[in-house]
Design a protein around this motif. Sequence first.
Motif, PDB file in Angstrom:
ATOM      1  N   ILE A  16       6.962   7.854  -6.158  1.00  9.75           N
ATOM      2  CA  ILE A  16       6.176   7.144  -4.876  1.00  9.75           C
ATOM      3  C   ILE A  16       4.771   6.620  -5.636  1.00  9.75           C
ATOM      4  O   ILE A  16       4.076   5.428  -5.328  1.00  9.75           O
ATOM      5  CB  ILE A  16       6.130   7.200  -3.490  1.00  9.75           C
ATOM      6  CG1 ILE A  16       7.518   7.153  -3.081  1.00  9.75           C
ATOM      7  CG2 ILE A  16       5.023   6.463  -2.572  1.00  9.75           C
ATOM      8  CD1 ILE A  16       7.879   7.979  -1.483  1.00  9.75           C
ATOM      9  N   CYS A  17       3.517   8.464  -5.521  1.00  3.86           N
ATOM     10  CA  CYS A  17       2.709   7.150  -6.026  1.00  3.86           C
ATOM     11  C   CYS A  17       2.265   6.140  -7.406  1.00  3.86           C
ATOM     12  O   CYS A  17       1.317   5.681  -7.472  1.00  3.86           O
ATOM     13  CB  CYS A  17       1.954   8.801  -6.666  1.00  3.86           C
ATOM     14  SG  CYS A  17       0.446   9.240  -6.703  1.00  3.86           S
ATOM     15  N   ARG A  18       2.666   6.358  -7.633  1.00  2.85           N
ATOM     16  CA  ARG A  18       2.704   5.275  -9.141  1.00  2.85           C
ATOM     17  C   ARG A  18       3.072   4.079  -8.749  1.00  2.85           C
ATOM     18  O   ARG A  18       3.496   3.054  -9.555  1.00  2.85           O
ATOM     19  CB  ARG A  18       4.155   6.052 -10.431  1.00  2.85           C
ATOM     20  CG  ARG A  18       2.925   6.748 -11.282  1.00  2.85           C
ATOM     21  CD  ARG A  18       3.538   8.139 -11.406  1.00  2.85           C
ATOM     22  NE  ARG A  18       3.001   8.697 -11.913  1.00  2.85           N
ATOM     23  CZ  ARG A  18       1.917   9.557 -10.630  1.00  2.85           C
ATOM     24  NH1 ARG A  18       2.100  10.090  -9.959  1.00  2.85           N
ATOM     25  NH2 ARG A  18       1.466  10.878 -11.644  1.00  2.85           N
ATOM     26  N   GLU A  19       3.610   3.193  -7.122  1.00  2.00           N
ATOM     27  CA  GLU A  19       3.886   1.834  -6.709  1.00  2.00           C
ATOM     28  C   GLU A  19       3.257   1.153  -7.156  1.00  2.00           C
ATOM     29  O   GLU A  19       1.369   1.459  -6.786  1.00  2.00           O
ATOM     30  CB  GLU A  19       4.744   2.663  -5.838  1.00  2.00           C
ATOM     31  CG  GLU A  19       5.927   2.490  -5.889  1.00  2.00           C
ATOM     32  CD  GLU A  19       7.327   2.166  -6.501  1.00  2.00           C
ATOM     33  OE1 GLU A  19       7.244   0.897  -6.481  1.00  2.00           O
ATOM     34  OE2 GLU A  19       8.060   2.749  -7.131  1.00  2.00           O
ATOM     35  N   PRO A  20       3.035   0.112  -7.484  1.00  2.00           N
ATOM     36  CA  PRO A  20       1.842  -0.695  -7.720  1.00  2.00           C
ATOM     37  C   PRO A  20       1.499  -1.203  -6.366  1.00  2.00           C
ATOM     38  O   PRO A  20       1.960  -1.173  -5.468  1.00  2.00           O
ATOM     39  CB  PRO A  20       1.993  -2.022  -8.363  1.00  2.00           C
ATOM     40  CG  PRO A  20       3.339  -1.508  -9.402  1.00  2.00           C
ATOM     41  CD  PRO A  20       4.260  -0.718  -8.265  1.00  2.00           C
ATOM     42  N   GLY A  21      -0.067  -0.763  -6.767  1.00  2.00           N
ATOM     43  CA  GLY A  21      -0.627  -0.960  -5.102  1.00  2.00           C
ATOM     44  C   GLY A  21      -1.252  -0.054  -4.494  1.00  2.00           C
ATOM     45  O   GLY A  21      -1.671  -0.539  -2.573  1.00  2.00           O
ATOM     46  N   LEU A  22       0.023   0.755  -4.330  1.00  2.00           N
ATOM     47  CA  LEU A  22      -0.017   1.672  -3.086  1.00  2.00           C
ATOM     48  C   LEU A  22      -1.980   2.231  -3.035  1.00  2.00           C
ATOM     49  O   LEU A  22      -1.735   2.549  -1.258  1.00  2.00           O
ATOM     50  CB  LEU A  22       1.157   2.906  -3.531  1.00  2.00           C
ATOM     51  CG  LEU A  22       1.022   3.958  -2.253  1.00  2.00           C
ATOM     52  CD1 LEU A  22       1.998   3.183  -1.090  1.00  2.00           C
ATOM     53  CD2 LEU A  22       1.331   5.414  -2.776  1.00  2.00           C
ATOM     54  N   LEU A  23      -2.142   3.429  -4.263  1.00  2.00           N
ATOM     55  CA  LEU A  23      -3.085   3.473  -3.643  1.00  2.00           C
ATOM     56  C   LEU A  23      -4.674   2.813  -3.254  1.00  2.00           C
ATOM     57  O   LEU A  23      -5.180   2.926  -2.695  1.00  2.00           O
ATOM     58  CB  LEU A  23      -3.251   4.257  -5.022  1.00  2.00           C
ATOM     59  CG  LEU A  23      -2.479   5.820  -5.278  1.00  2.00           C
ATOM     60  CD1 LEU A  23      -2.991   6.348  -6.370  1.00  2.00           C
ATOM     61  CD2 LEU A  23      -3.074   6.742  -4.391  1.00  2.00           C
ATOM     62  N   ASP A  24      -4.246   1.366  -3.933  1.00  2.00           N
ATOM     63  CA  ASP A  24      -5.033   0.801  -3.649  1.00  2.00           C
ATOM     64  C   ASP A  24      -5.052   0.896  -2.033  1.00  2.00           C
ATOM     65  O   ASP A  24      -5.912   0.779  -1.028  1.00  2.00           O
ATOM     66  CB  ASP A  24      -4.669  -0.906  -4.119  1.00  2.00           C
ATOM     67  CG  ASP A  24      -5.719  -0.572  -5.902  1.00  2.00           C
ATOM     68  OD1 ASP A  24      -6.305   0.485  -5.890  1.00  2.00           O
ATOM     69  OD2 ASP A  24      -4.906  -1.517  -6.335  1.00  2.00           O
ATOM     70  N   GLY A  25      -4.393  -0.137  -1.523  1.00  2.00           N
ATOM     71  CA  GLY A  25      -3.806   0.241   0.017  1.00  2.00           C
ATOM     72  C   GLY A  25      -4.068   0.815   1.121  1.00  2.00           C
ATOM     73  O   GLY A  25      -5.179   1.486   2.060  1.00  2.00           O
ATOM     74  N   LEU A  26      -3.966   2.676  -0.217  1.00  2.00           N
ATOM     75  CA  LEU A  26      -3.624   3.891   0.872  1.00  2.00           C
ATOM     76  C   LEU A  26      -5.675   3.782   0.936  1.00  2.00           C
ATOM     77  O   LEU A  26      -6.657   4.358   1.981  1.00  2.00           O
ATOM     78  CB  LEU A  26      -3.768   5.289   0.140  1.00  2.00           C
ATOM     79  CG  LEU A  26      -2.301   5.575   0.646  1.00  2.00           C
ATOM     80  CD1 LEU A  26      -2.090   6.259   0.140  1.00  2.00           C
ATOM     81  CD2 LEU A  26      -1.627   5.301   2.001  1.00  2.00           C
TER      82      LEU A  26
END
Length: 134
Positions: A16-26
Amino acid sequence: EWLGDQYRQDVVKHQICREPGLLDGLSKLLIEGSPPAQQAAAAAVWCLAIERGNKRKVGLQPGIVSGLSTIIRCADSSVDAKRYASNAIRNLGTDPVALSYISGEERSIVDHLMKDCDLTTWQLSMVSKSTLYF
């Protein structure tokens, strides 16, 4: 998946942590979100940062640590939001590389949370003794 030191990695959280855009969104939610969105984002970061394999990726994401520290400092943040943000920062602070990129006021918060607040036995079990930094 075993990490080689008797600790099991949650593969789902790792993926999940490597899904594109996840960390940008968080990161964006932590900085610009409504108070409920900030609280949910802080809880998500806390959950992701429990995994050793995620700490560095999350901790080095621009805006994550500053967003979490803003929640902690903000008088209007809920108690739960502050708790989630504090636990997330403490989890991130156990990775020496992520910690080395944190400076200024954020570093003061991390240092306080790591040194002056007791880490529970459970939290200590989530990091290997070789990566625990304080």
